[in-house]
Scaffold this active site. Structure first.
Site, short mmCIF file in Angstrom:
data_model
loop_
_atom_site.label_atom_id
_atom_site.label_comp_id
_atom_site.label_asym_id
_atom_site.label_seq_id
_atom_site.Cartn_x
_atom_site.Cartn_y
_atom_site.Cartn_z
N GLU A 137 98.45 -28.44 -21.95
CA GLU A 137 96.61 -28.31 -22.13
C GLU A 137 96.41 -28.74 -21.04
O GLU A 137 95.69 -28.55 -20.16
CB GLU A 137 96.33 -28.56 -23.32
CG GLU A 137 94.69 -28.42 -23.79
CD GLU A 137 94.30 -28.01 -24.70
OE1 GLU A 137 93.97 -26.96 -25.86
OE2 GLU A 137 94.81 -28.66 -25.66
N SER A 178 92.37 -27.32 -33.68
CA SER A 178 91.18 -27.83 -33.86
C SER A 178 90.72 -27.36 -35.17
O SER A 178 90.78 -25.97 -35.95
CB SER A 178 89.73 -27.41 -32.82
OG SER A 178 90.29 -28.30 -32.00
N GLU A 192 86.94 -38.14 -23.57
CA GLU A 192 87.11 -39.68 -23.88
C GLU A 192 88.66 -40.35 -24.46
O GLU A 192 88.94 -40.67 -24.58
CB GLU A 192 86.32 -39.85 -25.52
CG GLU A 192 84.98 -40.27 -24.59
CD GLU A 192 83.20 -39.07 -24.22
OE1 GLU A 192 84.61 -37.87 -24.94
OE2 GLU A 192 82.97 -38.86 -24.65
N GLN A 227 95.97 -20.51 -29.73
CA GLN A 227 95.69 -22.29 -29.76
C GLN A 227 94.73 -22.04 -31.19
O GLN A 227 93.56 -22.61 -31.45
CB GLN A 227 95.32 -23.40 -29.46
CG GLN A 227 96.33 -23.26 -27.72
CD GLN A 227 95.94 -24.42 -27.28
OE1 GLN A 227 96.68 -24.80 -27.64
NE2 GLN A 227 94.56 -24.52 -26.37
N SER A 277 88.99 -34.51 -25.45
CA SER A 277 88.00 -34.87 -25.14
C SER A 277 88.12 -35.42 -23.59
O SER A 277 88.81 -36.58 -23.57
CB SER A 277 86.60 -35.48 -25.80
OG SER A 277 87.28 -36.60 -25.96
C1 LIG Z 1 86.14 -24.52 -24.03
C2 LIG Z 1 86.60 -24.77 -24.65
C3 LIG Z 1 88.27 -24.69 -25.38
C4 LIG Z 1 88.52 -25.01 -26.77
N1 LIG Z 1 89.74 -23.73 -26.71
C5 LIG Z 1 90.43 -24.66 -27.91
C6 LIG Z 1 91.62 -23.63 -28.89
O1 LIG Z 1 91.54 -22.48 -28.33
N2 LIG Z 1 92.13 -23.60 -29.53
C7 LIG Z 1 91.76 -25.28 -30.31
O2 LIG Z 1 92.03 -25.29 -31.73
N3 LIG Z 1 90.83 -26.29 -30.19
C8 LIG Z 1 89.75 -25.17 -28.92
N4 LIG Z 1 88.48 -26.11 -28.55
C9 LIG Z 1 88.46 -27.08 -29.24
C10 LIG Z 1 88.48 -28.71 -28.33
O3 LIG Z 1 89.60 -29.24 -28.76
C11 LIG Z 1 87.72 -30.07 -29.34
O4 LIG Z 1 86.49 -29.86 -28.62
C12 LIG Z 1 88.58 -31.32 -28.52
O5 LIG Z 1 89.51 -31.65 -29.59
C13 LIG Z 1 87.08 -32.53 -29.92
O6 LIG Z 1 87.20 -32.17 -30.87
P1 LIG Z 1 85.83 -31.99 -31.45
O7 LIG Z 1 85.18 -30.37 -30.43
O8 LIG Z 1 85.85 -31.26 -33.00
O9 LIG Z 1 85.06 -33.52 -30.85
P2 LIG Z 1 85.24 -35.17 -32.59
O10 LIG Z 1 87.00 -34.70 -32.64
O11 LIG Z 1 84.44 -34.90 -33.52
O12 LIG Z 1 84.66 -35.84 -31.39
C14 LIG Z 1 83.25 -35.93 -31.62
C15 LIG Z 1 82.70 -37.00 -30.02
O13 LIG Z 1 83.71 -37.99 -30.09
C16 LIG Z 1 84.63 -38.57 -29.17
N5 LIG Z 1 85.54 -39.56 -29.81
C17 LIG Z 1 86.31 -38.95 -30.84
N6 LIG Z 1 86.96 -39.60 -31.21
C18 LIG Z 1 87.47 -40.77 -30.56
C19 LIG Z 1 88.21 -42.14 -29.55
N7 LIG Z 1 88.89 -42.03 -30.99
N8 LIG Z 1 87.74 -42.63 -29.09
C20 LIG Z 1 86.77 -42.62 -28.36
N9 LIG Z 1 85.98 -41.31 -28.47
C21 LIG Z 1 86.66 -40.06 -29.38
C22 LIG Z 1 85.28 -37.48 -28.66
O14 LIG Z 1 85.59 -38.31 -27.20
C23 LIG Z 1 83.32 -36.84 -28.75
O15 LIG Z 1 82.78 -37.04 -27.32
C24 LIG Z 1 88.31 -25.75 -27.68
C25 LIG Z 1 86.83 -26.75 -27.30
C26 LIG Z 1 86.47 -26.56 -25.65
C27 LIG Z 1 84.80 -27.19 -25.57
#
Ligand SMILES: Cc1cc2nc3c(=O)[nH]c(=O)nc-3n(C[C@H](O)[C@H](O)[C@H](O)COP(=O)(O)OP(=O)(O)OC[C@H]3O[C@@H](n4cnc5c(N)ncnc54)[C@H](O)[C@@H]3O)c2cc1C
Length: 408
Positions: free
Chosen positions: A246, A131, A375, A128, A373
């Site tokens: 997912e 992100s 949240e 995928q 996440s």
């Molecule tokens: C094990 C693992 C596998 C993954 N695999 C993939 C993959 O295959 N492909 C891919 O594309 N991505 C993948 N990801 C990425 C994953 O989808 C993102 O980490 C996730 O969507 C959160 O995005 P971010 O890390 O950019 O955090 P951010 O979006 O920057 O968020 C940071 C923090 O702020 C909080 N937050 C943000 N917005 C809000 C809101 N509106 N309300 C409340 N809280 C909020 C979040 O909950 C989090 O705690 C993977 C991540 C992990 C850990």
């Protein structure tokens, strides 16, 4: 019309075939982080090829696309029988539980026949590209662009956190195709080769030493019109389906996986009972109490997955209810990690077997991010299951090109 084999006879046939054909689990292989080296992926492909040639691959996928067209009960029976054997668990997430079902629900005939069939035969792996470095939670706010050029599309931008992309052949990639539309309405999903010219892929080293995550940079990557999944500018509908699969997969409710769990959660080094035995603490009343709590959560999780899956399948619950499974998965994973460290004590960092507990603990928070996440799960449950007011969004209904955002 052929009748479907009943679950009991399928189970017996699977039991005999597994004993005859699949290698038993190798306890020494359990200590490495999963999905990290090429050998493991070669092995996973070989195991999948074995399942396919034995007639036990793609149990719940339709016959038309290379599967067996059987029910989740057949899959569950096969999984139960397969527990003592090596299985291609690396292919479960995201290939079989997320990408293939999304293609099945939203793809063209050609995409379904080619990609799902090849995955079931163990020839191709899917990943995928969702992100981006600017953030993953606000997926609809992504800025990777795809511009039309005659019959082709030209992609520019960057993706990150792509699980095991380095081992994959194809990716579902969401990109912006209309900057004048509000953010959810200007997106298109593409099915693209991970090694297309113009894709630069790097592996990311994590704190536990694993390098299974990748980041990708797109410089004028050219894709044909046939790469579009669903309709142009309707990519959010495809992505929503993908996110549903997912959350279901991460929550443990996907009918498309064979074998139990990801590799870490299913290794003896992560099992609190096994750790208590190895450290000689199985008789300690405080340890027994913690193990009791862990086993209770496991039971609750099993029941919740079954209840929510049935509710969604039967229409009593809306698809966003998959977030319940996703949320409890994270809480159960935290608990398992915490209890493992509490039982192992100092051995979590110093002991030979126990040291794996410490390394696994470094990924504790992964369960609350991967698959969206926790949240965001709570937001989805409150807004789309319980009907509470929607979170304020300053960019709703504004052409995306006019939305203020930080320049990267
Ligand atoms: C094990 C693992 C596998 C993954 N695999 C993939 C993959 O295959 N492909 C891919 O594309 N991505 C993948 N990801 C990425 C994953 O989808 C993102 O980490 C996730 O969507 C959160 O995005 P971010 O890390 O950019 O955090 P951010 O979006 O920057 O968020 C940071 C923090 O702020 C909080 N937050 C943000 N917005 C809000 C809101 N509106 N309300 C409340 N809280 C909020 C979040 O909950 C989090 O705690 C993977 C991540 C992990 C850990």
């Amino acid at each position: 019309m052929s009748t479907m084999e009943d679950v009991a006879s399928f189970r017996l046939r699977a039991r005999a075939w597994l004993a005859e054909n699949m290698p038993r689990i190798d306890p020494d292989a359990a200590a490495r982080p999963p999905g990290d080296d090429d050998e493991e992926w070669t092995k996973a492909r070989e195991l999948q090829q074995k399942l396919h040639s034995g007639g036990f691959a793609g149990i719940c996928f339709p016959v038309a696309y290379g599967g067996l067209g059987l029910t989740p009960a057949h899959q569950e029976a096969f999984t139960e029988e397969s527990l003592p054997y090596q299985m291609p668990l690396l292919l479960n997430v995201p290939t079989f539980s997320i990408c293939a079902p999304t293609i099945l629900d939203m793809g063209t005939e050609e995409q379904k026949t080619s990609r799902i069939g090849a995955a079931i035969r163990g020839e191709e792996i899917l990943c995928q590209f969702l992100s981006e470095p600017s953030g993953g939670s606000d997926l609809a706010g992504l800025i990777t662009r795809a511009d039309r050029d005659g019959d082709t599309w030209v992609l520019n931008g960057a993706k990150t956190w792509s699980t095991s992309a380095y081992a994959a052949d194809w990716a579902l990639c969401l990109a912006r195709t209309d900057w004048d539309a509000p953010k959810h309405r200007g997106l298109t999903m593409f099915l693209m080769p991970t090694k297309a010219p113009g894709v630069t892929m790097n592996r990311i080293r994590q704190v536990n030493g694993s390098t299974e995550f990748c980041e990708e940079f797109f410089d004028d990557v050219v894709l044909p019109a046939s790469a579009v999944v669903g309709e142009v500018n309707d990519g959010w509908r495809v992505a929503s389906r993908q996110l549903f699969h997912e959350r279901t997969a991460v929550g443990g409710g996907s009918p498309y996986v064979s074998g139990r769990g990801d590799r870490i959660a299913s290794t003896p080094a992560s099992d609190p009972l096994e750790i208590a035995r190895v450290t000689g603490r199985a008789g300690d009343p405080a340890v027994r109490e913690r193990i009791g709590a862990y086993l209770t959560t496991q039971k609750v999780q099993e029941q919740l997955v079954e209840r929510v899956s049935r509710g969604i399948q039967g229409g009593q619950l809306p698809p966003p209810a998959a977030s319940f499974m996703r949320l409890l998965h994270a809480e159960a994973d935290w608990e398992r990690n915490d209890i493992a460290v509490q039982i192992a004590g100092a051995l979590a960092t110093t002991g030979t077997g126990g040291a794996v507990v410490g390394v696994n603990y470094l990924m504790r928070q992964g369960a609350s991010l991967g698959g969206g996440s926790t949240e965001m799960s709570r937001n989805i449950i409150s807004e789309r299951v319980l009907g509470m007011p929607r979170e304020f969004a300053a960019d709703r209904d504004i052409p995306f090109g006019q939305v203020k955002r930080a320049r990267g």
